[in-house]
Each structure stands twice: as structure tokens, then as C-alpha cells.
Design a protein around this motif. Structure first.
Motif, PDB file in Angstrom:
ATOM      1  N   GLU A  78       0.821  -1.132   0.164  1.00 37.25           N
ATOM      2  CA  GLU A  78      -0.063   0.044  -0.105  1.00 37.25           C
ATOM      3  C   GLU A  78       0.786   1.307   0.010  1.00 37.25           C
ATOM      4  O   GLU A  78       2.036   1.166   0.435  1.00 37.25           O
ATOM      5  N   ALA A  79       0.244   2.605  -0.580  1.00 39.30           N
ATOM      6  CA  ALA A  79       1.260   3.420  -0.407  1.00 39.30           C
ATOM      7  C   ALA A  79       0.329   5.006  -0.266  1.00 39.30           C
ATOM      8  O   ALA A  79      -1.067   4.854  -0.695  1.00 39.30           O
ATOM      9  N   ASP A  80       0.913   6.008   0.255  1.00 35.40           N
ATOM     10  CA  ASP A  80       0.246   7.233   0.413  1.00 35.40           C
ATOM     11  C   ASP A  80       0.582   7.833  -0.999  1.00 35.40           C
ATOM     12  O   ASP A  80       1.823   7.522  -1.232  1.00 35.40           O
ATOM     13  N   VAL A  81      -0.042   9.003  -1.461  1.00 40.69           N
ATOM     14  CA  VAL A  81       0.212   9.520  -2.750  1.00 40.69           C
ATOM     15  C   VAL A  81       0.107  10.994  -2.328  1.00 40.69           C
ATOM     16  O   VAL A  81      -0.600  11.722  -1.621  1.00 40.69           O
ATOM     17  N   VAL A  82       1.343  11.631  -2.763  1.00 47.83           N
ATOM     18  CA  VAL A  82       1.542  13.100  -2.855  1.00 47.83           C
ATOM     19  C   VAL A  82       1.668  13.514  -4.243  1.00 47.83           C
ATOM     20  O   VAL A  82       2.063  12.751  -5.220  1.00 47.83           O
ATOM     21  N   ASN A  83       1.470  14.773  -4.932  1.00 43.95           N
ATOM     22  CA  ASN A  83       1.508  15.250  -6.165  1.00 43.95           C
ATOM     23  C   ASN A  83       2.896  15.940  -6.612  1.00 43.95           C
ATOM     24  O   ASN A  83       2.921  16.240  -7.681  1.00 43.95           O
ATOM     25  N   ASN A  84       3.672  16.316  -5.620  1.00 45.00           N
ATOM     26  CA  ASN A  84       4.938  16.800  -5.929  1.00 45.00           C
ATOM     27  C   ASN A  84       6.067  17.053  -4.763  1.00 45.00           C
ATOM     28  O   ASN A  84       5.565  16.510  -3.865  1.00 45.00           O
ATOM     29  N   GLY A  85       7.129  17.421  -5.067  1.00 46.41           N
ATOM     30  CA  GLY A  85       8.281  17.314  -3.918  1.00 46.41           C
ATOM     31  C   GLY A  85       7.977  18.195  -2.764  1.00 46.41           C
ATOM     32  O   GLY A  85       8.192  17.614  -1.786  1.00 46.41           O
ATOM     33  N   LEU A  86       7.331  19.308  -3.055  1.00 45.24           N
ATOM     34  CA  LEU A  86       6.945  20.190  -1.686  1.00 45.24           C
ATOM     35  C   LEU A  86       5.877  19.332  -0.974  1.00 45.24           C
ATOM     36  O   LEU A  86       6.039  19.378   0.219  1.00 45.24           O
ATOM     37  N   GLU A  87       4.961  18.489  -1.458  1.00 45.85           N
ATOM     38  CA  GLU A  87       4.276  17.759  -0.505  1.00 45.85           C
ATOM     39  C   GLU A  87       4.868  16.630  -0.021  1.00 45.85           C
ATOM     40  O   GLU A  87       4.569  16.483   0.973  1.00 45.85           O
ATOM     41  N   ALA A  88       5.562  15.930  -0.646  1.00 45.96           N
ATOM     42  CA  ALA A  88       6.595  15.022  -0.369  1.00 45.96           C
ATOM     43  C   ALA A  88       7.331  15.358   0.941  1.00 45.96           C
ATOM     44  O   ALA A  88       7.255  14.481   2.080  1.00 45.96           O
ATOM     45  N   LEU A  89       7.902  16.648   0.973  1.00 42.97           N
ATOM     46  CA  LEU A  89       8.838  16.984   2.227  1.00 42.97           C
ATOM     47  C   LEU A  89       7.942  17.373   3.443  1.00 42.97           C
ATOM     48  O   LEU A  89       8.321  16.731   4.409  1.00 42.97           O
TER      49      LEU A  89
END
Length: 138
Positions: free
Chosen positions: A37-48
Motif C-alpha cells: 500500500e502507498a500514500d500519494v502526494v503530487n509533488n516534491g513540496l508535498e513529499a517534504l
């Protein structure tokens, strides 16, 4: 996938960093078929932002994204999160030209998979990541 691999899959926290909704769905479906399973974010800023709030063992990182690209995000992650809090980062990118893999590794990524993602290569990358994550946290 054997029983011990299935246990490892559910124990891992995976963050998918991908801006394209279709690619998100494809990656999540493939991961689900493999028992992950994985969580999802849309870009590098959201990842940080997400990594500051939650621990993830593995980050599947696209390269070309709005706001902050995957190479910049990876460099920031490597600066901000030191082992053992630093995630294993796997590039998942359509950038498959000569030198792209090296650029990803130089930015601090641990592995590289070209899109379209082949199931066998994703399995290999996740197994390697799982082994390394368990070594770091043992």
C-alpha cells in the motif's frame, strides 16, 4: 510473493510522489497486486511536508513535477533526514535517456526505474529496498 515477503510488504510505509493522476492509479494498482500500500502526494513540496509529519521507509519519486521536481526534493530529503530516518528513494520516471539514471543517483536516490514501470523491475527494487531498510533499522 511468499509469506515473509507479504509480511514485509505490510510493514513498509511507502510514499508515492507523482503528479499525473493516471500514473498514480497505475502505480497504486501495481503495488496493491504485489501486496503493498502507498500514500500519494503530487509533488516534491508535498513529499517534504508529508515526510516531516510521518515516517516512510520507501519513496517512489517521479522526476518532472510542478512546484518542486524529484531531483530537488531528493536533495532536500537527503539534507533534512539523516539515517535511519532517511527513506530509501526509488526514481520512477519517464526520463530514460543516457545520463538520467546517473542524475537521479547523484541527487541522492538509491535506485531507478524507467516508466512504463515493469512489474519485475518494481519487485526487484522493492525487495532491495526492503532488505536495505531492515538492515538500517535492525
Amino acid at each position: 510473493m511468499n509469506e515473509s515477503t507479504a509480511k514485509n510488504a505490510t510493514a513498509l510505509r511507502i510514499l508515492l510522489v507523482e503528479d499525473n493522476p493516471t500514473n498514480q492509479k497505475v502505480a497504486l494498482l501495481l503495488l496493491k497486486k504485489l501486496g503493498y500500500e502507498a500514500d500519494v502526494v503530487n509533488n516534491g513540496l508535498e513529499a517534504l511536508t508529508t515526510l516531516r509529519q510521518h515516517f516512510y521507509n520507501i519513496v517512489l519519486m517521479d522526476i518532472q513535477m510542478p512546484e518542486m521536481d524529484g531531483l530537488t526534493a531528493t536533495r532536500q530529503i537527503r539534507t533534512e533526514f539523516l539515517p535511519p530516518q532517511s527513506p530509501w528513494i526509488i526514481a520512477m520516471t519517464a526520463n530514460a535517456m543516457k545520463g538520467d539514471r546517473e542524475a537521479c543517483l547523484e541527487a541522492g536516490m538509491n535506485d531507478y526505474i524507467a516508466k512504463p514501470v515493469r512489474k519485475e523491475l518494481l519487485i526487484q527494487a522493492l525487495e532491495l529496498a526492503t532488505a536495505r531498510c531492515h538492515d538500517l533499522h535492525a
